[in-house]
Design a protein around this motif. Structure first.
Motif, PDB file in Angstrom:
ATOM      1  N   TYR A 164       0.851  -1.190   0.000  1.00 26.65           N
ATOM      2  CA  TYR A 164       0.000   0.000   0.000  1.00 26.65           C
ATOM      3  C   TYR A 164       0.885   1.238   0.000  1.00 26.65           C
ATOM      4  O   TYR A 164       1.842   1.327   0.763  1.00 26.65           O
ATOM      5  CB  TYR A 164      -0.896   0.009   1.233  1.00 26.65           C
ATOM      6  N   SER A 165       0.582   2.192  -0.867  1.00 25.56           N
ATOM      7  CA  SER A 165       1.354   3.420  -0.958  1.00 25.56           C
ATOM      8  C   SER A 165       0.473   4.609  -0.613  1.00 25.56           C
ATOM      9  O   SER A 165      -0.734   4.483  -0.420  1.00 25.56           O
ATOM     10  CB  SER A 165       1.936   3.597  -2.361  1.00 25.56           C
ATOM     11  N   ASP A 166       1.088   5.784  -0.545  1.00 27.21           N
ATOM     12  CA  ASP A 166       0.344   6.998  -0.215  1.00 27.21           C
ATOM     13  C   ASP A 166      -0.718   7.261  -1.272  1.00 27.21           C
ATOM     14  O   ASP A 166      -0.431   7.225  -2.471  1.00 27.21           O
ATOM     15  CB  ASP A 166       1.290   8.195  -0.152  1.00 27.21           C
ATOM     16  N   PRO A 167      -1.958   7.543  -0.861  1.00 26.70           N
ATOM     17  CA  PRO A 167      -3.002   7.840  -1.847  1.00 26.70           C
ATOM     18  C   PRO A 167      -2.756   9.178  -2.523  1.00 26.70           C
ATOM     19  O   PRO A 167      -2.017  10.022  -2.029  1.00 26.70           O
ATOM     20  CB  PRO A 167      -4.283   7.879  -0.997  1.00 26.70           C
ATOM     21  N   GLU A 168      -3.397   9.366  -3.668  1.00 30.80           N
ATOM     22  CA  GLU A 168      -3.239  10.620  -4.394  1.00 30.80           C
ATOM     23  C   GLU A 168      -3.815  11.785  -3.594  1.00 30.80           C
ATOM     24  O   GLU A 168      -3.244  12.857  -3.551  1.00 30.80           O
ATOM     25  CB  GLU A 168      -3.943  10.515  -5.757  1.00 30.80           C
ATOM     26  N   LEU A 193      13.747   4.219   0.999  1.00 30.39           N
ATOM     27  CA  LEU A 193      12.599   4.876   1.604  1.00 30.39           C
ATOM     28  C   LEU A 193      11.829   5.603   0.514  1.00 30.39           C
ATOM     29  O   LEU A 193      12.418   6.250  -0.354  1.00 30.39           O
ATOM     30  CB  LEU A 193      13.060   5.871   2.667  1.00 30.39           C
ATOM     31  N   VAL A 194      10.499   5.492   0.525  1.00 29.32           N
ATOM     32  CA  VAL A 194       9.657   6.150  -0.469  1.00 29.32           C
ATOM     33  C   VAL A 194       8.502   6.843   0.249  1.00 29.32           C
ATOM     34  O   VAL A 194       8.138   6.486   1.373  1.00 29.32           O
ATOM     35  CB  VAL A 194       9.104   5.152  -1.514  1.00 29.32           C
ATOM     36  N   GLY A 195       7.915   7.824  -0.403  1.00 28.47           N
ATOM     37  CA  GLY A 195       6.778   8.533   0.149  1.00 28.47           C
ATOM     38  C   GLY A 195       6.339   9.631  -0.792  1.00 28.47           C
ATOM     39  O   GLY A 195       7.078  10.021  -1.709  1.00 28.47           O
ATOM     40  N   LYS A 196       5.132  10.142  -0.566  1.00 30.12           N
ATOM     41  CA  LYS A 196       4.593  11.190  -1.428  1.00 30.12           C
ATOM     42  C   LYS A 196       3.724  12.132  -0.608  1.00 30.12           C
ATOM     43  O   LYS A 196       2.628  11.776  -0.196  1.00 30.12           O
ATOM     44  CB  LYS A 196       3.765  10.586  -2.566  1.00 30.12           C
ATOM     45  N   PRO A 197       4.201  13.370  -0.364  1.00 32.95           N
ATOM     46  CA  PRO A 197       3.350  14.363   0.306  1.00 32.95           C
ATOM     47  C   PRO A 197       2.177  14.764  -0.583  1.00 32.95           C
ATOM     48  O   PRO A 197       2.200  14.560  -1.799  1.00 32.95           O
ATOM     49  CB  PRO A 197       4.303  15.547   0.532  1.00 32.95           C
ATOM     50  N   ARG A 198       1.140  15.363   0.021  1.00 27.51           N
ATOM     51  CA  ARG A 198       0.005  15.841  -0.763  1.00 27.51           C
ATOM     52  C   ARG A 198       0.425  17.010  -1.652  1.00 27.51           C
ATOM     53  O   ARG A 198       0.082  17.081  -2.815  1.00 27.51           O
ATOM     54  CB  ARG A 198      -1.131  16.298   0.165  1.00 27.51           C
ATOM     55  N   ARG A 206       3.123  23.246  -5.203  1.00 18.93           N
ATOM     56  CA  ARG A 206       3.156  22.361  -6.365  1.00 18.93           C
ATOM     57  C   ARG A 206       2.812  20.950  -5.910  1.00 18.93           C
ATOM     58  O   ARG A 206       2.978  20.587  -4.742  1.00 18.93           O
ATOM     59  CB  ARG A 206       4.504  22.381  -7.058  1.00 18.93           C
ATOM     60  N   ARG A 207       2.347  20.172  -6.840  1.00 16.81           N
ATOM     61  CA  ARG A 207       2.007  18.781  -6.569  1.00 16.81           C
ATOM     62  C   ARG A 207       3.167  17.890  -7.003  1.00 16.81           C
ATOM     63  O   ARG A 207       3.670  18.040  -8.118  1.00 16.81           O
ATOM     64  CB  ARG A 207       0.747  18.409  -7.340  1.00 16.81           C
ATOM     65  N   PRO A 208       3.616  16.982  -6.139  1.00  9.17           N
ATOM     66  CA  PRO A 208       4.710  16.087  -6.542  1.00  9.17           C
ATOM     67  C   PRO A 208       4.340  15.296  -7.785  1.00  9.17           C
ATOM     68  O   PRO A 208       3.236  14.754  -7.887  1.00  9.17           O
ATOM     69  CB  PRO A 208       4.894  15.174  -5.325  1.00  9.17           C
ATOM     70  N   GLU A 209       5.254  15.249  -8.733  1.00 10.22           N
ATOM     71  CA  GLU A 209       4.977  14.529  -9.976  1.00 10.22           C
ATOM     72  C   GLU A 209       4.915  13.021  -9.770  1.00 10.22           C
ATOM     73  O   GLU A 209       4.244  12.313 -10.505  1.00 10.22           O
ATOM     74  CB  GLU A 209       6.039  14.882 -11.016  1.00 10.22           C
ATOM     75  N   GLY A 210       5.629  12.532  -8.820  1.00 11.11           N
ATOM     76  CA  GLY A 210       5.640  11.093  -8.554  1.00 11.11           C
ATOM     77  C   GLY A 210       6.086  10.836  -7.130  1.00 11.11           C
ATOM     78  O   GLY A 210       6.267  11.759  -6.322  1.00 11.11           O
TER      79      GLY A 210
END
Length: 391
Positions: free
Chosen positions: A92-96, A224-229, A211-215
């Motif tokens: 499971y990864s960070d939702p959009e 380590l991976v992750g994606k802020p809103r 700005r929105r992270p592209e990926g």
């Protein structure tokens, strides 16, 4: 005098050059606070500060056999080790987005909100025109009573459906537009080591660019991976933004670990300074800063090492994470929420389905849940209280 100087040189092992007073150039008033002097002073202060402050051990690089861990897994593991293992094994990864409602409407961008609000007003206007035109058309059509009533019923039902949706959209966008109009510039101090209240549009007024992270952000060395809103940028600072469903403004340890992981990822991938992260609350624009302090970073490093060890031990079958010590932790946990059992809906572990750990209610309806299937137990979820193992 010569005898005295020779004695000093012999005792202290000095050379004649050491006894010569260096030449001093006069300092002009205009250059008294020059950039070079300021840099030297800052450098000295920085060295002194490093002697006083406790240095943070650098996060170790991941080994060849270490798994790649997401910020979501870290947060779930901080809440409950079993939840962390389940999150990792399900990939499971960070939702959009993490919006409680109306997630398709613009949320973070002022121009997009203004444009969408204008479209909603335009849509309501034409729905009103359609209502008037419909009444006029129905009044002049020579239709039998039954056909007239049927056509009026269908038209009124469709009109009410579209009008209701348009009104809900217009009202929600109006609230967001009002938040923009009432925003006050608020620029948090990056040097403060305590949380500070913030407002999203107040940050934009203070000069932050969103700005929105592209990926997904990746630190390959630490796996380590992750994606802020969203990501805020101002000068040399880059600030990750996360949103939680809670609206009471209470920050929990799992929230802190996640956003500090985002801070590390931003610094590792973009090479910028990240003094704090921002957490927004629920369906509001209010939030709070989480300082990227020594203590928070050390806690993040510790949790990263612990979750890696637990994942490896669990995968090898050496040790499984224990059940929560406090049963109330399971009451609202989505991993323990029961669902009707079916062949098409199984718990997945590393892309392989698990045999369900079945529970039944008084009507003999069969249920199961992810946590129960994985760890072969009945979680203390609120909806599991009247379920039991089949005899």
């Amino acid at each position: 005098m010569r005898k005295h100087l020779s004695l000093l040189m012999e005792q202290n092992r000095l050379s004649p050059a050491d006894l010569v007073e260096p030449q001093r150039s006069p300092v002009k008033p205009a250059n008294r606070f020059s950039l070079q002097e300021s840099s030297a002073t800052d450098s000295t202060a920085s060295r002194l500060a490093n002697r006083i402050d406790r240095n943070v051990a650098a996060i170790p690089e991941a080994g060849t056999d270490d798994p790649t861990v997401s910020a979501t897994t870290l947060a779930e593991y901080t809440f409950c080790p079993r939840a962390g293992i389940l999150t990792h094994e399900k990939s499971y990864s960070d939702p959009e987005e993490e919006m409680p409602s109306l997630s398709l409407l613009p949320w973070y961008e002022k121009d997009a909100i203004e444009e969408a609000y204008g479209r909603s007003v335009y849509e309501l206007f034409w729905l009103l025109v359609a209502f008037v035109v419909g009444l006029v058309v129905l009044s002049i059509l020579p239709l039998p009573n039954l056909a007239y009533l049927l056509l009026m019923f269908v038209g009124a039902t469709a009109w009410l459906h579209f009008t209701r949706n348009a009104l809900v959209t217009w009202r929600e966008l109006g609230k967001r537009r009002l938040s923009i109009r009432m925003a006050v510039q608020r620029d948090p101090n990056p040097n403060k080591l305590v949380p500070q209240p913030v407002d999203w549009f107040g940050l934009l007024l203070a000069g932050y660019e969103a700005r929105r992270p592209e990926g997904v952000l990746r630190d390959e060395k630490r796996k380590l991976v992750g994606k802020p809103r969203r990501i805020l940028q101002k000068g040399g600072m880059t600030i990750p933004v996360h949103r939680i469903n809670k609206t009471d403004g209470k920050i929990l340890p799992q929230h802190v670990v996640r956003v500090i992981a985002h801070c590390h990822l931003v610094e590792a991938t973009e090479g910028t300074h990240c003094p704090f992260a921002i957490i927004l609350f629920g369906n509001t624009y209010k939030g709070i800063t989480v300082p990227n302090t020594v203590g928070n970073r050390e806690h993040f490093y510790s949790m990263l090492e612990r979750v890696r060890k637990m994942i490896n031990d669990s995968k090898d079958g050496e040790r499984q994470p224990p059940a929560p010590a406090v049963a109330s932790m399971c009451q609202e946990c989505p991993h323990g929420r029961p669902r009707p059992a079916s062949e098409a809906d199984k718990t997945i572990r590393y892309n392989e389905p698990l045999d369900p750990y079945l529970l039944v209610n008084g009507r003999r309806t069969i249920f199961h849940c992810d946590c129960g299937d994985r760890f072969r137990w009945k979680p203390e979820h609120r909806a599991n209280q009247r379920l039991r193992r089949p005899s």
